[in-house]
Design a protein around this motif. Structure first.
Motif, PDB file in Angstrom:
ATOM      1  N   ARG A  97      13.531  28.405  23.109  1.00 10.90           N
ATOM      2  CA  ARG A  97      12.500  28.797  24.065  1.00 10.90           C
ATOM      3  C   ARG A  97      11.696  29.924  23.441  1.00 10.90           C
ATOM      4  NH1 ARG A  97      12.654  31.596  29.964  1.00 10.90           N
ATOM      5  NH2 ARG A  97      10.433  31.352  30.314  1.00 10.90           N
ATOM      6  N   ARG A  98      10.378  29.762  23.470  1.00 13.07           N
ATOM      7  CA  ARG A  98       9.489  30.797  22.943  1.00 13.07           C
ATOM      8  C   ARG A  98       9.363  31.921  23.958  1.00 13.07           C
ATOM      9  NH1 ARG A  98       4.401  32.978  23.000  1.00 13.07           N
ATOM     10  NH2 ARG A  98       3.438  33.336  20.958  1.00 13.07           N
ATOM     11  N   GLU A 105      16.822  19.788   6.033  1.00 11.94           N
ATOM     12  CA  GLU A 105      15.557  19.355   6.599  1.00 11.94           C
ATOM     13  C   GLU A 105      15.499  19.876   8.033  1.00 11.94           C
ATOM     14  OE1 GLU A 105      13.183  15.529   5.848  1.00 11.94           O
ATOM     15  OE2 GLU A 105      14.477  15.092   7.557  1.00 11.94           O
ATOM     16  N   LEU A 106      14.442  20.572   8.340  1.00 10.37           N
ATOM     17  CA  LEU A 106      14.235  21.160   9.657  1.00 10.37           C
ATOM     18  C   LEU A 106      13.088  20.423  10.332  1.00 10.37           C
ATOM     19  CD1 LEU A 106      14.963  23.616  11.509  1.00 10.37           C
ATOM     20  CD2 LEU A 106      13.118  24.825  10.349  1.00 10.37           C
ATOM     21  N   SER A 107      13.353  19.862  11.507  1.00 10.59           N
ATOM     22  CA  SER A 107      12.314  19.195  12.296  1.00 10.59           C
ATOM     23  C   SER A 107      12.163  19.939  13.612  1.00 10.59           C
ATOM     24  CB  SER A 107      12.703  17.742  12.590  1.00 10.59           C
ATOM     25  OG  SER A 107      12.875  17.027  11.404  1.00 10.59           O
ATOM     26  N   VAL A 108      10.926  20.224  14.007  1.00 13.79           N
ATOM     27  CA  VAL A 108      10.666  20.891  15.288  1.00 13.79           C
ATOM     28  C   VAL A 108       9.648  20.078  16.074  1.00 13.79           C
ATOM     29  CG1 VAL A 108      11.324  23.179  14.488  1.00 13.79           C
ATOM     30  CG2 VAL A 108       8.975  22.465  14.254  1.00 13.79           C
ATOM     31  N   LEU A 109       9.973  19.858  17.350  1.00 14.03           N
ATOM     32  CA  LEU A 109       9.133  19.032  18.223  1.00 14.03           C
ATOM     33  C   LEU A 109       8.892  19.782  19.527  1.00 14.03           C
ATOM     34  CD1 LEU A 109      11.656  16.903  16.988  1.00 14.03           C
ATOM     35  CD2 LEU A 109       9.590  15.571  17.234  1.00 14.03           C
ATOM     36  N   GLU A 117       7.817  25.012  34.013  1.00 13.11           N
ATOM     37  CA  GLU A 117       6.532  25.450  34.570  1.00 13.11           C
ATOM     38  C   GLU A 117       5.373  24.610  34.042  1.00 13.11           C
ATOM     39  OE1 GLU A 117       8.463  27.724  32.664  1.00 13.11           O
ATOM     40  OE2 GLU A 117       9.634  28.286  34.421  1.00 13.11           O
ATOM     41  N   GLY A 118       5.651  23.664  33.131  1.00  7.30           N
ATOM     42  CA  GLY A 118       4.608  22.800  32.582  1.00  7.30           C
ATOM     43  C   GLY A 118       3.982  23.303  31.292  1.00  7.30           C
ATOM     44  N   GLN A 119       4.333  24.512  30.864  1.00 11.99           N
ATOM     45  CA  GLN A 119       3.794  25.059  29.619  1.00 11.99           C
ATOM     46  C   GLN A 119       4.606  24.546  28.432  1.00 11.99           C
ATOM     47  OE1 GLN A 119       4.063  29.288  30.184  1.00 11.99           O
ATOM     48  NE2 GLN A 119       2.004  29.380  31.064  1.00 11.99           N
ATOM     49  N   ILE A 120       3.925  24.364  27.317  1.00 14.73           N
ATOM     50  CA  ILE A 120       4.621  23.964  26.095  1.00 14.73           C
ATOM     51  C   ILE A 120       5.158  25.234  25.459  1.00 14.73           C
ATOM     52  CG2 ILE A 120       4.378  22.859  23.835  1.00 14.73           C
ATOM     53  CD1 ILE A 120       2.198  21.093  25.110  1.00 14.73           C
ATOM     54  N   ASP A 121       6.429  25.526  25.771  1.00 15.85           N
ATOM     55  CA  ASP A 121       7.055  26.769  25.328  1.00 15.85           C
ATOM     56  C   ASP A 121       8.482  26.564  24.828  1.00 15.85           C
ATOM     57  OD1 ASP A 121       8.327  26.208  27.713  1.00 15.85           O
ATOM     58  OD2 ASP A 121       7.986  28.192  28.596  1.00 15.85           O
ATOM     59  N   ARG A 122       8.825  25.317  24.543  1.00 10.11           N
ATOM     60  CA  ARG A 122      10.152  24.988  24.060  1.00 10.11           C
ATOM     61  C   ARG A 122      10.043  24.120  22.814  1.00 10.11           C
ATOM     62  NH1 ARG A 122      10.739  26.798  28.746  1.00 10.11           N
ATOM     63  NH2 ARG A 122      12.506  27.180  30.013  1.00 10.11           N
ATOM     64  N   VAL A 123      11.092  24.150  22.019  1.00 11.79           N
ATOM     65  CA  VAL A 123      11.144  23.335  20.807  1.00 11.79           C
ATOM     66  C   VAL A 123      12.480  22.612  20.769  1.00 11.79           C
ATOM     67  CG1 VAL A 123      11.353  23.434  18.286  1.00 11.79           C
ATOM     68  CG2 VAL A 123       9.602  24.780  19.433  1.00 11.79           C
TER      69      VAL A 123
END
Length: 186
Positions: A44-45, A116-120, A126-132
């Motif tokens: 979580r950012r 290998e690191l993949s982040v999506l 709350e609907g915000q793009i704040d997680r990976v």
């Protein structure tokens, strides 16, 4: 993406977003990702310098011989590598789009294993793009000899988009562009 697990996770993420920019965290069902679970993580950012582990798979914890819940993912990186990984995460969240990196996971005695690191990106409640949603995929963990990973070195970044135009990345090397000074004493 080189490893089949990375491609599997990306295909799953792509199907779950149903044509949108990113799926919701609630759309990700761990039971669907059984074979990948030990190397998955969820961040979580909090702000640009803090991407906190909400979940970390047992394989990731075993390689580092520690637990990660509520710790800053960026603490796994130092110096310029930390700057690059921060830019990778911020780019994936702001684009939003998947991003990946190759790094060396290094033990205290200098043994190394490519990872290998993949982040999506994901939407939070709350609907915000704040997680990976991430995958930390060792490519040959046996090379570590059971010793814990204590640091990482980035070797390649495949960004979604770099938010800072002064950061340049290319295969096998990463660097920050700085103005060059020249003397004219001639």
């Amino acid at each position: 993406m080189r490893h089949p697990n990375s491609r599997t996770l990306h295909a799953y993420w792509d199907a779950r977003r149903r044509g949108g920019s990113a799926p919701a965290r609630a759309d990700i069902a761990p039971q669907d990702l059984g074979a990948l679970l030990s190397n998955l993580f969820l961040l979580r950012r909090m702000d640009q310098d803090h991407h906190v582990f909400r979940l970390a798979g047992t394989g990731l914890c075993r390689l580092h011989q520690r637990e990660f819940r509520d710790q800053n993912f960026l603490s796994l990186w130092s110096g310029h590598d930390r700057t690059l990984i921060s830019a990778l995460l911020e780019g994936a969240l702001s684009a939003p789009a998947p991003a990946s990196a190759l790094a060396d996971a290094v033990t205290l005695d200098g043994r190394a294993c490519a990872v290998e690191l993949s982040v999506l990106p994901l939407r939070g409640p709350e609907g915000q793009i704040d997680r990976v949603l991430g995958l930390y995929q060792p490519l040959d963990a046996a090379r570590l000899g059971g010793r814990p990973v204590v640091r990482h070195r980035v070797s390649l970044i495949n960004p979604a988009r770099l938010p800072d135009p002064s950061v340049s990345v290319f295969a096998g090397r990463s660097r920050t562009l700085r103005p060059q000074l020249a003397a004219n004493d001639g």
